[in-house]
Design a protein around this motif. Structure first.
Motif, PDB file in Angstrom:
ATOM      1  N   MET A 191     -66.042 190.676  88.136  1.00 47.67           N
ATOM      2  CA  MET A 191     -66.887 189.497  88.314  1.00 47.67           C
ATOM      3  C   MET A 191     -68.293 189.681  87.772  1.00 47.67           C
ATOM      4  SD  MET A 191     -65.627 188.165  92.024  1.00 47.67           S
ATOM      5  CE  MET A 191     -66.631 186.697  91.910  1.00 47.67           C
ATOM      6  N   TYR A 192     -68.870 190.854  87.907  1.00 47.83           N
ATOM      7  CA  TYR A 192     -70.263 191.046  87.529  1.00 47.83           C
ATOM      8  C   TYR A 192     -70.444 191.786  86.217  1.00 47.83           C
ATOM      9  CZ  TYR A 192     -71.941 189.648  92.222  1.00 47.83           C
ATOM     10  OH  TYR A 192     -72.240 188.971  93.364  1.00 47.83           O
ATOM     11  N   ASP A 193     -69.640 192.809  85.944  1.00 47.94           N
ATOM     12  CA  ASP A 193     -69.807 193.600  84.712  1.00 47.94           C
ATOM     13  C   ASP A 193     -69.141 192.858  83.548  1.00 47.94           C
ATOM     14  OD1 ASP A 193     -70.372 195.539  82.845  1.00 47.94           O
ATOM     15  OD2 ASP A 193     -68.869 196.962  83.592  1.00 47.94           O
ATOM     16  N   ILE A 194     -69.753 191.761  83.156  1.00 49.66           N
ATOM     17  CA  ILE A 194     -69.185 190.858  82.163  1.00 49.66           C
ATOM     18  C   ILE A 194     -69.011 191.546  80.814  1.00 49.66           C
ATOM     19  CG2 ILE A 194     -69.519 188.664  80.936  1.00 49.66           C
ATOM     20  CD1 ILE A 194     -69.033 188.326  83.946  1.00 49.66           C
ATOM     21  N   ASP A 195     -69.945 192.397  80.426  1.00 47.04           N
ATOM     22  CA  ASP A 195     -69.852 193.054  79.120  1.00 47.04           C
ATOM     23  C   ASP A 195     -69.061 194.363  79.166  1.00 47.04           C
ATOM     24  OD1 ASP A 195     -71.700 194.748  80.340  1.00 47.04           O
ATOM     25  OD2 ASP A 195     -73.377 194.098  79.094  1.00 47.04           O
ATOM     26  N   ASN A 196     -68.515 194.681  80.326  1.00 48.07           N
ATOM     27  CA  ASN A 196     -67.618 195.844  80.499  1.00 48.07           C
ATOM     28  C   ASN A 196     -68.210 197.168  80.035  1.00 48.07           C
ATOM     29  OD1 ASN A 196     -65.345 194.376  81.578  1.00 48.07           O
ATOM     30  ND2 ASN A 196     -65.075 193.543  79.525  1.00 48.07           N
ATOM     31  N   ASN A 197     -69.501 197.370  80.291  1.00 49.75           N
ATOM     32  CA  ASN A 197     -70.111 198.634  79.889  1.00 49.75           C
ATOM     33  C   ASN A 197     -70.162 199.655  81.026  1.00 49.75           C
ATOM     34  OD1 ASN A 197     -72.130 197.563  81.453  1.00 49.75           O
ATOM     35  ND2 ASN A 197     -73.671 197.491  79.830  1.00 49.75           N
TER      36      ASN A 197
END
Length: 189
Positions: free
Chosen positions: A16-22
């Motif tokens: 939900m929060y780590d949209i850029d998957n870093n």
């Protein structure tokens, strides 16, 4: 099925929060959430003025999250920092005691889920939300999760209204028990 509090919070960070998957939360994730919220809630339309409102909301949430969870002040919030921040501000508390920006985010999230704008998240909207975040080969587990959330009153109105959603989200974060209805708020984890 039992879902631990740690696994539930991991899910929030990862899906939900780590949209850029870093692998961590940063300001970019919250800007991406603003765009996503604007487009989804607007059903494809995202006016500049509405986008600015979402950016302000998400910037406020980011700043509040930094105050709560960015312990080393590096502009990044690790999963461990996020968990500790949620533990300090939400565990054992009622929704009304949550930080203001988090409550605003939760309310915005409900409006995104309520695709048809009728004030109720029904099973079709719940299904749609679940499949946008996870790979799943059958709707039965999604339907089972949705039905586990519902009270008799929810069934009468055809789903979950804003107040019930806030209550469930509050329980999802504040209740560390593994077996309560709110563990299914985001589907079969």
């Amino acid at each position: 099925m039992a879902y631990s509090w740690d696994n539930r919070v991991d899910f929030i960070v990862r899906y939900m929060y780590d949209i850029d998957n870093n692998g961590f939360l940063d300001e970019n994730d919250f800007l991406c959430m603003a765009v996503r919220a604007c487009v989804v809630e607007g059903k494809g339309d995202c006016s500049a003025s509405r986008l600015e409102e979402y950016k302000k909301l998400m910037n406020n949430l980011w700043e509040e999250m930094c105050q709560i969870a960015d312990d080393d002040k590096d502009g990044k919030i690790s999963t461990a920092e996020f968990k500790e921040g949620v533990r300090k501000t939400c565990v054992g508390k009622k929704y009304t005691e949550f930080p203001q920006a988090m409550k605003a985010f939760i309310e915005s999230n409900f409006r995104i889920l309520d695709i048809n704008g009728d004030g109720i998240v029904g099973i079709e909207e719940f299904r749609f939300n679940c499949i946008t975040r996870m790979a799943i080969d059958d709707v039965a587990p999604i339907d089972k999760a949705f039905n586990a959330l519902l009270t008799d009153e929810d069934r009468k109105v055809g789903g979950i209204n804003m107040d019930r959603y806030k209550e469930l989200y509050g329980q999802f974060l504040s209740n560390t028990a593994e077996n309560h209805p709110a563990v299914y708020l985001f589907g079969p984890l």
